[in-house]
Design an enzyme around this catalytic site. Structure first.
Site, PDB file in Angstrom:
ATOM      1  N   HIS A  67      -6.636  93.137  86.286  1.00  0.00           N
ATOM      2  CA  HIS A  67      -7.642  93.387  85.246  1.00  0.00           C
ATOM      3  C   HIS A  67      -7.093  94.418  84.238  1.00  0.00           C
ATOM      4  CE1 HIS A  67     -11.926  94.347  83.951  1.00  0.00           C
ATOM      5  NE2 HIS A  67     -11.295  95.441  83.568  1.00  0.00           N
ATOM      6  N   GLU A  68      -6.535  95.508  84.776  1.00  0.00           N
ATOM      7  CA  GLU A  68      -5.984  96.552  83.905  1.00  0.00           C
ATOM      8  C   GLU A  68      -4.762  96.044  83.137  1.00  0.00           C
ATOM      9  OE1 GLU A  68      -7.596  99.216  83.248  1.00  0.00           O
ATOM     10  OE2 GLU A  68      -9.063  98.833  84.810  1.00  0.00           O
ATOM     11  N   HIS A  71      -5.855  94.259  80.028  1.00  0.00           N
ATOM     12  CA  HIS A  71      -6.094  95.179  78.905  1.00  0.00           C
ATOM     13  C   HIS A  71      -4.748  95.595  78.295  1.00  0.00           C
ATOM     14  CE1 HIS A  71     -10.335  95.866  79.571  1.00  0.00           C
ATOM     15  NE2 HIS A  71     -10.167  96.334  80.794  1.00  0.00           N
ATOM     16  N   ASP A 172     -15.978  98.526  79.939  1.00  0.00           N
ATOM     17  CA  ASP A 172     -15.429  97.712  78.851  1.00  0.00           C
ATOM     18  C   ASP A 172     -16.524  97.249  77.882  1.00  0.00           C
ATOM     19  OD1 ASP A 172     -12.941  97.941  80.028  1.00  0.00           O
ATOM     20  OD2 ASP A 172     -13.255  96.166  81.271  1.00  0.00           O
TER      21      ASP A 172
END
Ligand SMILES: [Zn+2]
Length: 376
Positions: A67-68, A71, A172
């Site tokens: 997930h990170e 980004h 987010d």
């Protein structure tokens, strides 16, 4: 104290684990082995139950890291440097060099993480259905357990997707809302609007949590604090934009020797009336510490001519160059939990002044006020 350890590198970004993660790696498998919704309480073999619970924990953190990385991958495309990704007990943090003030970039970067979680979630859901069907036709219990692992991963990733899109800072979703507003108005106003929405949501969640679940109360508290911090940070970075450390520092610095007594130091303080004094070693001329009035208050009156400056001074001196951005000075102070930085001249390499948190906060107040007057 070092609170996180690097475990590897992906796309050139160091991946670190925080010490709180060690707690998670012990507690999470324990929780997963005792409940049957996402966990494996129904698995008969004890060793298999724990093996599956541990696997789910590790996979969960891999999903958080992905997930990170989602980004980070988009952020890299905008030329933003990612210093590291740290996995902590309740998720991950991607430390980016500077937060983009470009709404389109912020929107895409913010959506990329939840996007990755959604894709993994859907992929695991499809894999679950496939494996579950095979397990049914073959009647293999091990395959049923593996399919349950896939089901849990699908569930967790969909939860990660949905939770992170709650429109409140520091999630987010809060950034998505700010970016949406920022496409229509000034950045600081957009932040305030997004913060307001997040705070209202946090309060509603908190009230609901009082009756429904204490977990929700905890999350509401975390969101409320995060929203307030984001507002303060944005206000600081917007007002201090373009301002250098050299513009705000105090140039008039008085040095004191580390072999001075507290009594002698007090005499200097009465004369100079400064808040803080760099301490030098009189033999080498090097700065070895910083001393302020607060440091000598604990020394009893009758010891003033015995206790030396080096006994009471703070030795954690952090310096910054005079051409650094003022906002970086503020970040460095909060990172090291100190109130002053020694300023060095970029060209001379010598001490050019001192910058204090009070100087910076006062400037934010004054500049923010005059900006308000200008924009009406
Ligand atoms: Zn995220």
């Amino acid at each position: 104290m070092k609170t996180s350890v690097q475990i590897g590198k992906v796309m050139g970004i160091p991946i670190k684990i925080h010490i709180s993660f060690l707690f998670a790696i012990i507690v999470f498998p324990f929780i997963f082995s005792r409940e049957s919704v996402t966990g494996f309480a129904d698995v008969e073999s004890v060793s298999l139950r724990y093996a599956l619970s541990l696997s789910l924990t590790i996979l969960l953190f891999i999903c958080v890291a992905l997930h990170e990385l989602g980004h980070s991958w988009v952020a890299k495309g905008y030329g933003i440097t990612i210093r590291s990704i740290t996995l902590i007990i309740f998720g991950g943090i991607a430390a980016m060099e500077d937060i983009p003030r470009n709404p389109d970039a912020e929107l895409r970067i913010s959506l990329a993480g939840p996007g990755v979680s959604l894709v993994i979630g859907v992929f695991c859901a499809v894999a679950y259905l496939t494996v579950h069907n095979i397990a049914q036709s073959l009647q293999m219990s091990l395959l049923f357990d593996v399919s349950h692992l896939l089901w849990s991963l699908a569930f967790i990733n969909i939860m990660l997707f949905a939770f992170n899109l709650i429109p409140a800072f520091p999630l987010d979703g809060g950034r998505v809302v700010r970016a949406w507003y920022a496409q229509r108005m000034q950045y600081l106003r957009a932040t305030r609007k997004a913060v307001q929405l997040g705070k209202i949501l946090a309060i509603a969640m908190g009230v609901f949590g009082l009756f429904a679940s204490h977990w929700l109360l905890f999350i509401a508290f975390f969101i409320y604090i995060g929203a307030s911090e984001e507002e303060a940070f944005t206000k600081a970075s917007v007002t201090l934009e373009g301002i250098k450390v050299g513009d705000l520092m105090t140039r008039d610095v008085a040095f004191v020797g580390d072999n001075m007594t507290v009594l002698e130091l007090l005499q200097v303080m009465f004369g100079k009336k400064h808040h803080i004094y760099p301490v030098t070693d009189p033999f080498t001329g090097e700065v070895v510490g910083m001393v302020a009035f607060a440091d000598i208050q604990s020394v009893p009156m009758d010891k003033h001519n015995v206790v030396l400056v080096r006994d009471v001074m703070a030795t954690n001196i952090v310096s910054i160059f005079d051409d650094a951005d003022a906002i970086d000075a503020l970040q460095r102070m909060s990172m090291h939990k100190i109130g002053h930085l020694l300023v060095k001249g970029r060209i001379t390499g010598r001490i050019a002044g001192i910058v204090s948190k009070t100087d910076l906060l006062r400037s934010i107040e004054v500049l923010g006020y005059s900006e308000q007057c200008n924009t009406g």
